[in-house]
Design a protein around this motif. Structure first.
Motif, PDB file in Angstrom:
ATOM      1  N   PRO A   6      62.857  15.767  18.808  1.00 51.03           N
ATOM      2  CA  PRO A   6      63.202  17.193  18.885  1.00 51.03           C
ATOM      3  C   PRO A   6      62.113  17.932  19.668  1.00 51.03           C
ATOM      4  CG  PRO A   6      63.316  16.385  16.627  1.00 51.03           C
ATOM      5  CD  PRO A   6      62.686  15.304  17.448  1.00 51.03           C
ATOM      6  N   ARG A   7      62.527  18.792  20.550  1.00 54.04           N
ATOM      7  CA  ARG A   7      61.586  19.528  21.397  1.00 54.04           C
ATOM      8  C   ARG A   7      61.863  21.024  21.279  1.00 54.04           C
ATOM      9  NH1 ARG A   7      59.418  15.475  24.510  1.00 54.04           N
ATOM     10  NH2 ARG A   7      60.751  13.665  24.789  1.00 54.04           N
ATOM     11  N   ARG A   8      60.802  21.793  21.560  1.00 54.25           N
ATOM     12  CA  ARG A   8      60.946  23.252  21.557  1.00 54.25           C
ATOM     13  C   ARG A   8      60.394  23.826  22.853  1.00 54.25           C
ATOM     14  NH1 ARG A   8      58.925  23.970  15.407  1.00 54.25           N
ATOM     15  NH2 ARG A   8      57.560  22.348  16.168  1.00 54.25           N
ATOM     16  N   ILE A   9      61.137  24.784  23.376  1.00 46.95           N
ATOM     17  CA  ILE A   9      60.709  25.563  24.536  1.00 46.95           C
ATOM     18  C   ILE A   9      60.578  27.000  24.050  1.00 46.95           C
ATOM     19  CG2 ILE A   9      61.250  26.319  26.874  1.00 46.95           C
ATOM     20  CD1 ILE A   9      63.369  24.000  26.907  1.00 46.95           C
ATOM     21  N   VAL A  10      59.397  27.575  24.212  1.00 48.70           N
ATOM     22  CA  VAL A  10      59.203  28.975  23.862  1.00 48.70           C
ATOM     23  C   VAL A  10      58.993  29.737  25.173  1.00 48.70           C
ATOM     24  CG1 VAL A  10      57.795  30.644  22.613  1.00 48.70           C
ATOM     25  CG2 VAL A  10      58.258  28.390  21.604  1.00 48.70           C
ATOM     26  N   LEU A  11      59.817  30.751  25.366  1.00 51.59           N
ATOM     27  CA  LEU A  11      59.799  31.551  26.590  1.00 51.59           C
ATOM     28  C   LEU A  11      59.205  32.909  26.255  1.00 51.59           C
ATOM     29  CD1 LEU A  11      63.441  30.649  27.631  1.00 51.59           C
ATOM     30  CD2 LEU A  11      61.325  29.558  28.406  1.00 51.59           C
ATOM     31  N   LEU A  12      58.003  33.156  26.741  1.00 47.03           N
ATOM     32  CA  LEU A  12      57.287  34.401  26.469  1.00 47.03           C
ATOM     33  C   LEU A  12      57.249  35.251  27.734  1.00 47.03           C
ATOM     34  CD1 LEU A  12      55.370  36.237  24.746  1.00 47.03           C
ATOM     35  CD2 LEU A  12      53.495  34.739  25.501  1.00 47.03           C
ATOM     36  N   ARG A  13      57.770  36.453  27.637  1.00 46.83           N
ATOM     37  CA  ARG A  13      57.664  37.380  28.771  1.00 46.83           C
ATOM     38  C   ARG A  13      56.306  38.066  28.687  1.00 46.83           C
ATOM     39  NH1 ARG A  13      61.139  42.793  30.224  1.00 46.83           N
ATOM     40  NH2 ARG A  13      60.077  43.187  32.207  1.00 46.83           N
ATOM     41  N   HIS A  14      55.686  38.273  29.828  1.00 47.10           N
ATOM     42  CA  HIS A  14      54.387  38.948  29.858  1.00 47.10           C
ATOM     43  C   HIS A  14      54.466  40.300  29.158  1.00 47.10           C
ATOM     44  CE1 HIS A  14      55.610  41.954  32.811  1.00 47.10           C
ATOM     45  NE2 HIS A  14      56.245  40.967  33.432  1.00 47.10           N
ATOM     46  N   ALA A  15      53.307  40.796  28.725  1.00 45.05           N
ATOM     47  CA  ALA A  15      53.216  42.105  28.085  1.00 45.05           C
ATOM     48  C   ALA A  15      53.387  43.208  29.124  1.00 45.05           C
ATOM     49  CB  ALA A  15      51.872  42.223  27.364  1.00 45.05           C
ATOM     50  N   LYS A  16      53.517  44.436  28.645  1.00 44.25           N
ATOM     51  CA  LYS A  16      53.757  45.606  29.506  1.00 44.25           C
ATOM     52  C   LYS A  16      52.654  45.755  30.547  1.00 44.25           C
ATOM     53  CE  LYS A  16      55.962  49.479  30.409  1.00 44.25           C
ATOM     54  NZ  LYS A  16      57.270  49.410  31.021  1.00 44.25           N
ATOM     55  N   ALA A  17      53.081  45.843  31.809  1.00 46.18           N
ATOM     56  CA  ALA A  17      52.135  45.944  32.924  1.00 46.18           C
ATOM     57  C   ALA A  17      52.017  47.380  33.409  1.00 46.18           C
ATOM     58  CB  ALA A  17      52.575  45.048  34.073  1.00 46.18           C
ATOM     59  N   ASP A  18      50.893  47.647  34.024  1.00 48.61           N
ATOM     60  CA  ASP A  18      50.624  48.945  34.634  1.00 48.61           C
ATOM     61  C   ASP A  18      51.167  48.924  36.062  1.00 48.61           C
ATOM     62  OD1 ASP A  18      49.664  51.502  34.838  1.00 48.61           O
ATOM     63  OD2 ASP A  18      47.565  50.984  34.519  1.00 48.61           O
ATOM     64  N   TRP A  19      51.211  50.095  36.712  1.00 48.06           N
ATOM     65  CA  TRP A  19      51.722  50.213  38.067  1.00 48.06           C
ATOM     66  C   TRP A  19      50.687  50.809  39.013  1.00 48.06           C
ATOM     67  CZ3 TRP A  19      56.198  48.152  39.693  1.00 48.06           C
ATOM     68  CH2 TRP A  19      57.124  47.777  38.714  1.00 48.06           C
ATOM     69  N   PRO A  20      49.466  50.246  39.084  1.00 46.59           N
ATOM     70  CA  PRO A  20      48.485  50.794  40.027  1.00 46.59           C
ATOM     71  C   PRO A  20      48.858  50.408  41.464  1.00 46.59           C
ATOM     72  CG  PRO A  20      47.610  48.809  39.054  1.00 46.59           C
ATOM     73  CD  PRO A  20      48.943  49.075  38.381  1.00 46.59           C
ATOM     74  N   GLN A  21      48.110  50.926  42.411  1.00 46.57           N
ATOM     75  CA  GLN A  21      48.390  50.653  43.829  1.00 46.57           C
ATOM     76  C   GLN A  21      47.830  49.284  44.234  1.00 46.57           C
ATOM     77  OE1 GLN A  21      50.329  52.573  45.855  1.00 46.57           O
ATOM     78  NE2 GLN A  21      50.744  53.663  43.942  1.00 46.57           N
ATOM     79  N   VAL A  22      48.433  48.238  43.678  1.00 46.80           N
ATOM     80  CA  VAL A  22      48.073  46.860  44.026  1.00 46.80           C
ATOM     81  C   VAL A  22      49.374  46.094  44.246  1.00 46.80           C
ATOM     82  CG1 VAL A  22      45.898  46.886  42.717  1.00 46.80           C
ATOM     83  CG2 VAL A  22      47.997  46.081  41.606  1.00 46.80           C
ATOM     84  N   SER A  23      49.272  44.901  44.766  1.00 46.82           N
ATOM     85  CA  SER A  23      50.482  44.092  44.943  1.00 46.82           C
ATOM     86  C   SER A  23      51.087  43.790  43.572  1.00 46.82           C
ATOM     87  CB  SER A  23      50.145  42.788  45.655  1.00 46.82           C
ATOM     88  OG  SER A  23      49.463  41.915  44.781  1.00 46.82           O
ATOM     89  N   ASP A  24      52.394  43.515  43.553  1.00 42.54           N
ATOM     90  CA  ASP A  24      53.063  43.211  42.287  1.00 42.54           C
ATOM     91  C   ASP A  24      52.381  42.046  41.576  1.00 42.54           C
ATOM     92  OD1 ASP A  24      55.462  43.593  40.464  1.00 42.54           O
ATOM     93  OD2 ASP A  24      55.627  41.465  40.974  1.00 42.54           O
ATOM     94  N   HIS A  25      51.983  41.036  42.315  1.00 39.08           N
ATOM     95  CA  HIS A  25      51.345  39.856  41.742  1.00 39.08           C
ATOM     96  C   HIS A  25      50.031  40.200  41.021  1.00 39.08           C
ATOM     97  CE1 HIS A  25      49.247  35.939  41.654  1.00 39.08           C
ATOM     98  NE2 HIS A  25      50.475  35.439  41.564  1.00 39.08           N
ATOM     99  N   ASP A  26      49.351  41.243  41.482  1.00 40.67           N
ATOM    100  CA  ASP A  26      48.030  41.608  40.952  1.00 40.67           C
ATOM    101  C   ASP A  26      48.067  42.714  39.894  1.00 40.67           C
ATOM    102  OD1 ASP A  26      46.848  39.723  42.605  1.00 40.67           O
ATOM    103  OD2 ASP A  26      46.574  41.158  44.240  1.00 40.67           O
ATOM    104  N   ARG A  27      49.259  43.132  39.467  1.00 42.23           N
ATOM    105  CA  ARG A  27      49.342  44.205  38.479  1.00 42.23           C
ATOM    106  C   ARG A  27      48.736  43.769  37.148  1.00 42.23           C
ATOM    107  NH1 ARG A  27      55.204  45.081  37.836  1.00 42.23           N
ATOM    108  NH2 ARG A  27      54.534  46.435  36.169  1.00 42.23           N
ATOM    109  N   PRO A  28      47.823  44.578  36.583  1.00 38.84           N
ATOM    110  CA  PRO A  28      47.222  44.267  35.287  1.00 38.84           C
ATOM    111  C   PRO A  28      48.100  44.788  34.144  1.00 38.84           C
ATOM    112  CG  PRO A  28      46.242  46.263  36.127  1.00 38.84           C
ATOM    113  CD  PRO A  28      47.225  45.768  37.188  1.00 38.84           C
ATOM    114  N   LEU A  29      47.715  44.470  32.927  1.00 36.66           N
ATOM    115  CA  LEU A  29      48.426  45.006  31.772  1.00 36.66           C
ATOM    116  C   LEU A  29      48.105  46.478  31.575  1.00 36.66           C
ATOM    117  CD1 LEU A  29      48.114  42.202  29.056  1.00 36.66           C
ATOM    118  CD2 LEU A  29      50.006  42.662  30.633  1.00 36.66           C
TER     119      LEU A  29
END
Length: 172
Positions: A6-29
């Motif tokens: 038996p196997r388990r996959i847990v899918l966790l979405r990242h926590a709420k991110a901020d929207w500073p003037q950086v690329s989407d990839h570099d957005r912090p929490l």
């Protein structure tokens, strides 16, 4: 470990991110994300799932989510940061699962929407009680996670192979 394990996959979405003037990839929490990520970690710890491997997107917000959540777990699983999880399609996520070594029983993916929700929905051929309805009613908010179980080799992961057994969101 048998492929019938038996196997388990847990899918966790990242926590709420901020929207500073950086690329989407570099957005912090955002502040809320830094509050919610440890709460998600405590809820993951309470699940009792001993993770063998964590696959985390290479984005800043997923790495920061994992850094805060993992501190709440009783043991830190081996962690791999994989750029393929960033902006991954459903097919790419399933292909990534298919690459998981069969000695892994419990896998945690830390990623993004719409991929996490789509993957949970696609894998869930069955669901316990109202878990699927709860997941679909509120979408898949930040810091939420879904737990899908299945038996067989990771190479056999495909649509409908699993059972959705848990869904949790921090502000449910």
């Amino acid at each position: 470990m048998s492929v019938d394990t038996p196997r388990r996959i847990v899918l966790l979405r990242h926590a709420k991110a901020d929207w500073p003037q950086v690329s989407d990839h570099d957005r912090p929490l955002a502040d809320r994300g830094r509050t919610d990520a440890p709460v998600a970690g405590r809820r993951l710890a309470a699940s009792g799932i001993p993770f063998d491997l964590a696959l985390c997107s290479s984005s800043a917000r997923t790495r920061e989510t994992w850094k805060l959540a993992v501190q709440e777990l009783p043991h830190r699983p081996r962690t791999v940061y994989d750029e393929r999880l960033y902006e991954a399609s459903l097919g790419e996520l399933i292909a990534l699962l298919n690459e998981t070594p069969d000695d892994v029983a419990n896998l945690l993916l830390i990623g993004h929407n719409p991929g996490m929700h789509a993957l949970a929905d696609a894998l869930a051929g069955q669901a316990e009680s109202d878990v699927l309805a709860r997941m679909n009613r509120g979408g898949f908010p930040t810091s939420a996670f879904a737990v899908v179980t299945f038996s067989g080799s990771w190479k056999s992961v495909e649509h409908g192979v699993g059972k959705l057994v848990d869904f949790w969101a921090p502000h449910d």
